[in-house]
Write a protein that holds these residues in place. Structure first.
Motif, PDB file in Angstrom:
ATOM      1  N   LEU A  78      20.847  72.333  67.050  1.00  0.00           N
ATOM      2  CA  LEU A  78      20.005  72.572  65.880  1.00  0.00           C
ATOM      3  C   LEU A  78      18.534  72.523  66.285  1.00  0.00           C
ATOM      4  O   LEU A  78      18.069  71.536  66.852  1.00  0.00           O
ATOM      5  CB  LEU A  78      20.304  71.492  64.843  1.00  0.00           C
ATOM      6  CG  LEU A  78      19.968  71.743  63.402  1.00  0.00           C
ATOM      7  CD1 LEU A  78      20.571  73.047  62.895  1.00  0.00           C
ATOM      8  CD2 LEU A  78      20.476  70.590  62.551  1.00  0.00           C
ATOM      9  N   LEU A  79      17.812  73.606  65.993  1.00  0.00           N
ATOM     10  CA  LEU A  79      16.380  73.673  66.288  1.00  0.00           C
ATOM     11  C   LEU A  79      15.591  73.664  64.989  1.00  0.00           C
ATOM     12  O   LEU A  79      15.891  74.428  64.067  1.00  0.00           O
ATOM     13  CB  LEU A  79      16.037  74.956  67.067  1.00  0.00           C
ATOM     14  CG  LEU A  79      16.622  75.083  68.463  1.00  0.00           C
ATOM     15  CD1 LEU A  79      16.229  76.426  69.077  1.00  0.00           C
ATOM     16  CD2 LEU A  79      16.146  73.940  69.350  1.00  0.00           C
ATOM     17  N   LEU A 118       7.274  75.359  71.433  1.00  0.00           N
ATOM     18  CA  LEU A 118       7.821  74.083  71.909  1.00  0.00           C
ATOM     19  C   LEU A 118       6.688  73.142  72.312  1.00  0.00           C
ATOM     20  O   LEU A 118       6.684  71.965  71.948  1.00  0.00           O
ATOM     21  CB  LEU A 118       8.770  74.304  73.092  1.00  0.00           C
ATOM     22  CG  LEU A 118      10.122  74.932  72.768  1.00  0.00           C
ATOM     23  CD1 LEU A 118      10.827  75.368  74.051  1.00  0.00           C
ATOM     24  CD2 LEU A 118      11.000  73.986  71.967  1.00  0.00           C
ATOM     25  N   GLY A 119       5.731  73.678  73.069  1.00  0.00           N
ATOM     26  CA  GLY A 119       4.608  72.870  73.542  1.00  0.00           C
ATOM     27  C   GLY A 119       3.753  72.330  72.410  1.00  0.00           C
ATOM     28  O   GLY A 119       3.209  71.223  72.491  1.00  0.00           O
ATOM     29  N   ALA A 120       3.638  73.093  71.338  1.00  0.00           N
ATOM     30  CA  ALA A 120       2.835  72.676  70.180  1.00  0.00           C
ATOM     31  C   ALA A 120       3.633  71.805  69.208  1.00  0.00           C
ATOM     32  O   ALA A 120       3.102  71.365  68.192  1.00  0.00           O
ATOM     33  CB  ALA A 120       2.303  73.908  69.463  1.00  0.00           C
ATOM     34  N   ASP A 172      11.969  85.541  74.504  1.00  0.00           N
ATOM     35  CA  ASP A 172      10.522  85.654  74.686  1.00  0.00           C
ATOM     36  C   ASP A 172       9.999  84.275  75.087  1.00  0.00           C
ATOM     37  O   ASP A 172       9.586  83.476  74.257  1.00  0.00           O
ATOM     38  CB  ASP A 172       9.869  86.142  73.387  1.00  0.00           C
ATOM     39  CG  ASP A 172       8.387  86.435  73.546  1.00  0.00           C
ATOM     40  OD1 ASP A 172       7.731  85.800  74.416  1.00  0.00           O
ATOM     41  OD2 ASP A 172       7.875  87.281  72.795  1.00  0.00           O
ATOM     42  N   GLN A 173      10.039  84.024  76.401  1.00  0.00           N
ATOM     43  CA  GLN A 173       9.746  82.686  76.898  1.00  0.00           C
ATOM     44  C   GLN A 173       8.323  82.234  76.590  1.00  0.00           C
ATOM     45  O   GLN A 173       8.100  81.058  76.321  1.00  0.00           O
ATOM     46  CB  GLN A 173      10.013  82.627  78.399  1.00  0.00           C
ATOM     47  CG  GLN A 173      11.489  82.821  78.708  1.00  0.00           C
ATOM     48  CD  GLN A 173      11.792  82.822  80.194  1.00  0.00           C
ATOM     49  OE1 GLN A 173      10.908  82.682  81.023  1.00  0.00           O
ATOM     50  NE2 GLN A 173      13.062  82.999  80.532  1.00  0.00           N
ATOM     51  N   ALA A 174       7.361  83.140  76.581  1.00  0.00           N
ATOM     52  CA  ALA A 174       5.975  82.763  76.311  1.00  0.00           C
ATOM     53  C   ALA A 174       5.818  82.245  74.884  1.00  0.00           C
ATOM     54  O   ALA A 174       5.227  81.184  74.657  1.00  0.00           O
ATOM     55  CB  ALA A 174       5.044  83.945  76.559  1.00  0.00           C
ATOM     56  N   LYS A 175       6.360  82.977  73.919  1.00  0.00           N
ATOM     57  CA  LYS A 175       6.256  82.541  72.521  1.00  0.00           C
ATOM     58  C   LYS A 175       7.008  81.236  72.297  1.00  0.00           C
ATOM     59  O   LYS A 175       6.483  80.299  71.694  1.00  0.00           O
ATOM     60  CB  LYS A 175       6.824  83.604  71.573  1.00  0.00           C
ATOM     61  CG  LYS A 175       5.875  84.716  71.239  1.00  0.00           C
ATOM     62  CD  LYS A 175       6.494  85.604  70.170  1.00  0.00           C
ATOM     63  CE  LYS A 175       5.568  86.751  69.824  1.00  0.00           C
ATOM     64  NZ  LYS A 175       6.176  87.659  68.838  1.00  0.00           N
ATOM     65  N   ALA A 232      11.506  72.524  67.860  1.00  0.00           N
ATOM     66  CA  ALA A 232      12.065  71.395  68.607  1.00  0.00           C
ATOM     67  C   ALA A 232      13.507  71.155  68.200  1.00  0.00           C
ATOM     68  O   ALA A 232      13.917  71.513  67.086  1.00  0.00           O
ATOM     69  CB  ALA A 232      11.253  70.127  68.340  1.00  0.00           C
ATOM     70  N   LYS A 233      14.261  70.532  69.095  1.00  0.00           N
ATOM     71  CA  LYS A 233      15.602  70.088  68.723  1.00  0.00           C
ATOM     72  C   LYS A 233      15.460  69.026  67.641  1.00  0.00           C
ATOM     73  O   LYS A 233      14.526  68.229  67.655  1.00  0.00           O
ATOM     74  CB  LYS A 233      16.334  69.499  69.934  1.00  0.00           C
ATOM     75  CG  LYS A 233      16.876  70.554  70.876  1.00  0.00           C
ATOM     76  CD  LYS A 233      17.583  69.937  72.047  1.00  0.00           C
ATOM     77  CE  LYS A 233      19.068  69.919  71.793  1.00  0.00           C
ATOM     78  NZ  LYS A 233      19.834  69.478  72.964  1.00  0.00           N
TER      79      LYS A 233
END
Length: 105
Positions: free
Chosen positions: A33-34, A61-63, A53-56, A67-68
């Protein structure tokens, strides 16, 4: 957006549906679940995940905008039972709390 992306966006939009936390608990238990923060377009996030789309995805995720679902959020959702919106992008289920409609007082 490419024609393929707009077609996939429309497909994902059509597969997006309201859901209860009770129905999502098995996906939480499997770690599939995300959580998508409310200011993001749930379908746009699902499209980025589907297209890898790994960049997006890495940016969200970084921001902390994607998130899980963690135990503390799961407990909050169980206690509040808010309106949720979800879409499946296997193996993930992306979920977002639905914005409340403004009251007409």
């Amino acid at each position: 957006m490419t024609e393929h992306a707009s077609t996939l966006y429309a497909k994902l939009l059509g597969e997006t549906a309201p859901i209860t936390w009770q129905e999502l608990q098995p996906f939480f238990a499997r770690g599939a679940l995300l959580w998508v923060e409310g200011h993001l377009d749930l379908v746009e996030v699902a499209l980025a995940v589907a297209e890898d789309d790994q960049a997006k995805v890495a940016g969200w995720l970084g921001a902390g905008q994607l998130a899980k679902v963690e135990e503390t959020r799961a407990q909050d959702l169980l206690a509040r039972d808010p309106s949720l919106w979800a879409v499946v992008v296997a193996p993930w289920v992306l979920v977002q709390e639905r914005a409340e409609s403004p009251s007409l007082h």
